[in-house]
Design a protein around this motif. Structure first.
Motif, PDB file in Angstrom:
ATOM      1  N   MET A  30      47.934  63.555  45.372  1.00 39.05           N
ATOM      2  CA  MET A  30      46.688  62.341  44.701  1.00 39.05           C
ATOM      3  C   MET A  30      46.396  61.357  45.763  1.00 39.05           C
ATOM      4  SD  MET A  30      50.125  60.579  42.663  1.00 39.05           S
ATOM      5  CE  MET A  30      49.183  59.854  41.373  1.00 39.05           C
ATOM      6  N   ARG A  31      44.464  61.097  45.335  1.00 39.02           N
ATOM      7  CA  ARG A  31      44.195  59.854  45.581  1.00 39.02           C
ATOM      8  C   ARG A  31      43.605  59.197  44.222  1.00 39.02           C
ATOM      9  NH1 ARG A  31      41.999  64.002  47.797  1.00 39.02           N
ATOM     10  NH2 ARG A  31      41.689  64.651  49.359  1.00 39.02           N
ATOM     11  N   VAL A  32      44.619  57.335  44.080  1.00 39.68           N
ATOM     12  CA  VAL A  32      44.493  56.220  43.431  1.00 39.68           C
ATOM     13  C   VAL A  32      43.995  55.359  43.677  1.00 39.68           C
ATOM     14  CG1 VAL A  32      45.631  55.188  41.018  1.00 39.68           C
ATOM     15  CG2 VAL A  32      46.301  57.595  41.577  1.00 39.68           C
ATOM     16  N   GLY A  33      42.478  54.899  42.622  1.00 39.82           N
ATOM     17  CA  GLY A  33      41.578  53.865  43.116  1.00 39.82           C
ATOM     18  C   GLY A  33      42.526  53.082  42.011  1.00 39.82           C
ATOM     19  N   LEU A  34      41.917  51.485  42.138  1.00 45.15           N
ATOM     20  CA  LEU A  34      42.228  50.626  40.543  1.00 45.15           C
ATOM     21  C   LEU A  34      41.156  49.964  40.185  1.00 45.15           C
ATOM     22  CD1 LEU A  34      45.509  48.919  42.754  1.00 45.15           C
ATOM     23  CD2 LEU A  34      44.895  51.195  41.344  1.00 45.15           C
ATOM     24  N   VAL A  35      40.620  50.241  39.430  1.00 44.79           N
ATOM     25  CA  VAL A  35      39.411  48.916  38.841  1.00 44.79           C
ATOM     26  C   VAL A  35      39.882  47.210  39.041  1.00 44.79           C
ATOM     27  CG1 VAL A  35      38.505  47.908  37.294  1.00 44.79           C
ATOM     28  CG2 VAL A  35      38.394  50.677  37.359  1.00 44.79           C
ATOM     29  N   THR A  36      40.757  46.867  38.511  1.00 39.29           N
ATOM     30  CA  THR A  36      41.106  46.113  38.988  1.00 39.29           C
ATOM     31  C   THR A  36      43.233  46.106  39.569  1.00 39.29           C
ATOM     32  OG1 THR A  36      43.163  45.986  37.249  1.00 39.29           O
ATOM     33  CG2 THR A  36      40.647  45.095  36.372  1.00 39.29           C
ATOM     34  N   GLY A  37      42.818  44.567  40.395  1.00 42.22           N
ATOM     35  CA  GLY A  37      44.031  44.690  41.821  1.00 42.22           C
ATOM     36  C   GLY A  37      45.166  44.172  41.451  1.00 42.22           C
ATOM     37  N   HIS A  38      45.267  43.112  42.613  1.00 38.95           N
ATOM     38  CA  HIS A  38      46.527  42.020  42.403  1.00 38.95           C
ATOM     39  C   HIS A  38      46.167  40.657  41.008  1.00 38.95           C
ATOM     40  CE1 HIS A  38      46.752  43.577  45.922  1.00 38.95           C
ATOM     41  NE2 HIS A  38      47.937  44.109  45.333  1.00 38.95           N
ATOM     42  N   LEU A  39      45.822  40.988  39.647  1.00 46.77           N
ATOM     43  CA  LEU A  39      45.848  40.371  39.013  1.00 46.77           C
ATOM     44  C   LEU A  39      46.976  40.130  37.874  1.00 46.77           C
ATOM     45  CD1 LEU A  39      42.583  41.313  37.179  1.00 46.77           C
ATOM     46  CD2 LEU A  39      43.055  39.372  39.207  1.00 46.77           C
ATOM     47  N   PRO A  40      47.311  39.111  36.895  1.00 44.17           N
ATOM     48  CA  PRO A  40      47.831  38.917  36.109  1.00 44.17           C
ATOM     49  C   PRO A  40      47.975  39.948  35.187  1.00 44.17           C
ATOM     50  CG  PRO A  40      47.888  37.229  37.161  1.00 44.17           C
ATOM     51  CD  PRO A  40      46.897  37.849  37.269  1.00 44.17           C
ATOM     52  N   LEU A  41      48.528  40.616  34.484  1.00 43.25           N
ATOM     53  CA  LEU A  41      48.713  41.487  33.706  1.00 43.25           C
ATOM     54  C   LEU A  41      47.889  41.301  32.184  1.00 43.25           C
ATOM     55  CD1 LEU A  41      48.984  45.176  32.759  1.00 43.25           C
ATOM     56  CD2 LEU A  41      50.757  43.897  31.644  1.00 43.25           C
ATOM     57  N   LYS A  42      47.722  39.413  31.734  1.00 45.91           N
ATOM     58  CA  LYS A  42      47.114  39.244  31.413  1.00 45.91           C
ATOM     59  C   LYS A  42      45.912  39.410  31.163  1.00 45.91           C
ATOM     60  CE  LYS A  42      47.852  34.591  32.234  1.00 45.91           C
ATOM     61  NZ  LYS A  42      48.500  33.287  32.195  1.00 45.91           N
ATOM     62  N   SER A  43      44.861  39.190  32.373  1.00 49.03           N
ATOM     63  CA  SER A  43      43.946  38.681  32.877  1.00 49.03           C
ATOM     64  C   SER A  43      43.374  40.303  33.153  1.00 49.03           C
ATOM     65  CB  SER A  43      43.471  38.569  34.100  1.00 49.03           C
ATOM     66  OG  SER A  43      43.972  36.355  34.456  1.00 49.03           O
ATOM     67  N   VAL A  44      43.857  41.568  32.774  1.00 51.83           N
ATOM     68  CA  VAL A  44      42.967  42.707  33.404  1.00 51.83           C
ATOM     69  C   VAL A  44      42.217  43.152  31.851  1.00 51.83           C
ATOM     70  CG1 VAL A  44      43.656  44.827  32.689  1.00 51.83           C
ATOM     71  CG2 VAL A  44      45.094  43.801  34.178  1.00 51.83           C
ATOM     72  N   VAL A  45      42.571  42.832  31.151  1.00 52.74           N
ATOM     73  CA  VAL A  45      41.702  43.076  30.384  1.00 52.74           C
ATOM     74  C   VAL A  45      40.054  42.698  29.943  1.00 52.74           C
ATOM     75  CG1 VAL A  45      41.834  43.356  27.579  1.00 52.74           C
ATOM     76  CG2 VAL A  45      43.529  43.897  28.373  1.00 52.74           C
ATOM     77  N   GLU A  46      40.159  41.281  30.338  1.00 49.60           N
ATOM     78  CA  GLU A  46      38.748  40.980  30.697  1.00 49.60           C
ATOM     79  C   GLU A  46      37.765  40.930  31.581  1.00 49.60           C
ATOM     80  OE1 GLU A  46      39.791  36.215  31.910  1.00 49.60           O
ATOM     81  OE2 GLU A  46      41.076  37.069  30.332  1.00 49.60           O
ATOM     82  N   ASN A  47      38.708  41.387  32.954  1.00 50.61           N
ATOM     83  CA  ASN A  47      38.078  42.264  33.419  1.00 50.61           C
ATOM     84  C   ASN A  47      37.937  43.432  33.779  1.00 50.61           C
ATOM     85  OD1 ASN A  47      38.361  40.193  36.167  1.00 50.61           O
ATOM     86  ND2 ASN A  47      39.440  39.785  34.849  1.00 50.61           N
ATOM     87  N   ILE A  48      37.846  44.522  32.902  1.00 51.06           N
ATOM     88  CA  ILE A  48      37.845  45.735  32.360  1.00 51.06           C
ATOM     89  C   ILE A  48      35.995  45.703  31.682  1.00 51.06           C
ATOM     90  CG2 ILE A  48      37.951  47.525  31.221  1.00 51.06           C
ATOM     91  CD1 ILE A  48      39.939  47.165  33.676  1.00 51.06           C
ATOM     92  N   THR A  49      35.419  45.988  32.484  1.00 45.80           N
ATOM     93  CA  THR A  49      33.829  45.548  31.900  1.00 45.80           C
ATOM     94  C   THR A  49      33.051  46.866  32.557  1.00 45.80           C
ATOM     95  OG1 THR A  49      33.077  44.621  34.080  1.00 45.80           O
ATOM     96  CG2 THR A  49      33.850  43.205  32.190  1.00 45.80           C
ATOM     97  N   PRO A  50      32.060  46.951  32.018  1.00 46.22           N
ATOM     98  CA  PRO A  50      31.247  48.199  32.458  1.00 46.22           C
ATOM     99  C   PRO A  50      30.308  48.219  33.341  1.00 46.22           C
ATOM    100  CG  PRO A  50      30.342  47.623  30.026  1.00 46.22           C
ATOM    101  CD  PRO A  50      31.353  46.738  30.373  1.00 46.22           C
ATOM    102  N   GLU A  51      30.796  47.066  34.189  1.00 47.94           N
ATOM    103  CA  GLU A  51      30.029  47.052  35.642  1.00 47.94           C
ATOM    104  C   GLU A  51      31.274  46.733  36.694  1.00 47.94           C
ATOM    105  OE1 GLU A  51      29.183  44.401  33.121  1.00 47.94           O
ATOM    106  OE2 GLU A  51      27.526  45.390  33.115  1.00 47.94           O
ATOM    107  N   SER A  52      32.680  46.685  36.882  1.00 46.84           N
ATOM    108  CA  SER A  52      33.098  46.366  37.132  1.00 46.84           C
ATOM    109  C   SER A  52      34.141  47.866  37.492  1.00 46.84           C
ATOM    110  CB  SER A  52      34.716  45.842  36.577  1.00 46.84           C
ATOM    111  OG  SER A  52      35.473  46.381  35.192  1.00 46.84           O
ATOM    112  N   ILE A  53      34.142  48.999  36.432  1.00 52.59           N
ATOM    113  CA  ILE A  53      34.328  50.099  35.868  1.00 52.59           C
ATOM    114  C   ILE A  53      33.298  50.623  37.345  1.00 52.59           C
ATOM    115  CG2 ILE A  53      34.155  52.505  34.873  1.00 52.59           C
ATOM    116  CD1 ILE A  53      36.017  51.151  32.360  1.00 52.59           C
ATOM    117  N   LYS A  54      32.087  50.633  36.650  1.00 50.64           N
ATOM    118  CA  LYS A  54      30.404  51.575  37.670  1.00 50.64           C
ATOM    119  C   LYS A  54      30.660  50.731  39.187  1.00 50.64           C
ATOM    120  CE  LYS A  54      27.369  51.281  33.846  1.00 50.64           C
ATOM    121  NZ  LYS A  54      25.942  50.930  33.910  1.00 50.64           N
ATOM    122  N   GLY A  55      31.460  49.637  39.506  1.00 50.94           N
ATOM    123  CA  GLY A  55      31.401  49.803  40.666  1.00 50.94           C
ATOM    124  C   GLY A  55      32.200  49.850  41.055  1.00 50.94           C
TER     125      GLY A  55
END
Length: 340
Positions: free
Chosen positions: A163-188
């Motif tokens: 398998m090959r798995v990529g991450l939209v967000t990496g080394h972030l606290p879980l509470k900070s994940v949601v605010e970093n899930i944006t259309p721009e971050s996913i597209k990038g």
């Protein structure tokens, strides 16, 4: 890329000498195939290598200490001393001195990458806590290399035969994940994954699965609306461009049914969502590849493993796979350059 006439030169930063980095590196380099394929350069210190050679009774592990990358020998395993005096090797013990040496090894390898004296870098595991400081924050290899090469467009890409798995967000606290899930971050991240699968892995038309953020991928909005409002529109946009991007999928069912085998890559929303299934399936041969950098960097998918350091118990499979992957990507880039 400055490929040497005889063999690609691959640097290996030794990481924390009190962990298993030196052990797995030395064991991996005893593979006769690697000795024929690459010129290895270990960034660390000869005294540390000598210590582990004795502890592990690897009397046939031979190396040559050199002052700099200009002095390497293409038929030898080379060791560059990155500090004048090696810290005392204390397996399983976290020390500031070991952290300083790990960072010095990484910094010297980066300098040689920038001067195009290395064709790739494999990073052995280090301990963030004995490196991190207020003066020089260190979150992880991925972020440090991103800053060093002045690019934020990178992807933590976990790779194995399964398998090959990529991450939209990496080394972030879980509470900070949601605010970093944006259309721009996913597209990038999707753009980087698509490009990497094509250029680094030779897949002409990659097929990518995108995971949801919430349980059951939001359950039609009952458990969260990020899937409908953020993730799904991005998937549709990529499909309209002709890309084979699908989802969002509920992560538990997706991995439970082994659907990753149907795709060339899987985009997870956050660290543990992607790495728990990856390491469950591929821990012994998984590789952490940083896609999007102007250089090639791979790493084994494990940490320092202080609990088994110095006991000759570490499995070198992931380190060997990391070196082989670095070599394979070098060759693919060479082939692509020859066609152009």
């Amino acid at each position: 890329m400055n490929i040497k006439k005889n063999k690609p030169v691959i640097g290996i930063s030794i990481g924390d000498i009190n962990g298993i980095g030196a052990e797995v590196t030395m064991k991996a380099l005893q593979d006769s195939r690697l000795q024929r394929m690459i010129t290895p350069v270990i960034y660390g210190h000869g005294k540390a290598i000598t210590y582990y050679r004795k502890v592990m009774e690897m009397n046939d592990f031979n190396f040559m200490q050199v002052k700099s990358i200009e002095d390497i020998h293409h038929k030898k395993t080379n060791v560059i001393n990155v500090v004048q005096d090696s810290p005392e090797v204390m397996p399983g013990v976290e020390t500031k001195e070991a952290g300083n040496m790990a960072l010095a090894a990484l910094d010297q390898a980066i300098a040689d990458l920038k001067s195009q004296q290395l064709d790739a870098l494999v990073t052995a595991p280090l301990n963030k806590s004995n490196i991190n400081s207020a003066e020089k924050p260190f979150v992880g290899h991925t972020e440090y290399l991103s800053d060093a090469f002045e690019t934020k467009k990178v992807l933590m890409f976990m790779v194995s035969d399964d398998m090959r798995v990529g991450l939209v967000t990496g080394h972030l606290p879980l509470k900070s994940v949601v605010e970093n899930i944006t259309p721009e971050s996913i597209k990038g991240k999707l753009k980087i994954m698509l490009k990497s699968l094509n250029q680094d892995f030779g897949i002409v038309k990659p097929k990518i699965a995108v995971l949801g953020l919430n349980p059951h991928a939001g359950e039609d909005g009952l458990l969260g609306r990020e899937e409908e409002e953020i993730i799904l529109p991005v998937v549709k946009e990529f499909k309209e461009r002709g890309e084979m991007v699908f989802g969002p999928y509920p992560s538990d069912g997706f991995f439970g049914m082994m659907h990753q085998k149907k795709f060339d890559g899987v985009m997870a929303m956050y660290h543990d969502q992607g790495l728990i299934p990856f390491k469950t399936v591929s821990f012994e041969n998984g590789v952490n590849f940083t896609a999007g950098l102007p250089i090639i960097r791979t790493s084994p998918d494990h940490g320092t493993a202080y609990n088994i350091a110095g006991k000759n118990a570490a499995d070198e499979g992931s380190m060997r796979a990391a070196i082989f992957l670095a070599h394979d990507i070098i060759r693919k880039k060479m082939d692509a350059a020859a066609i152009d």
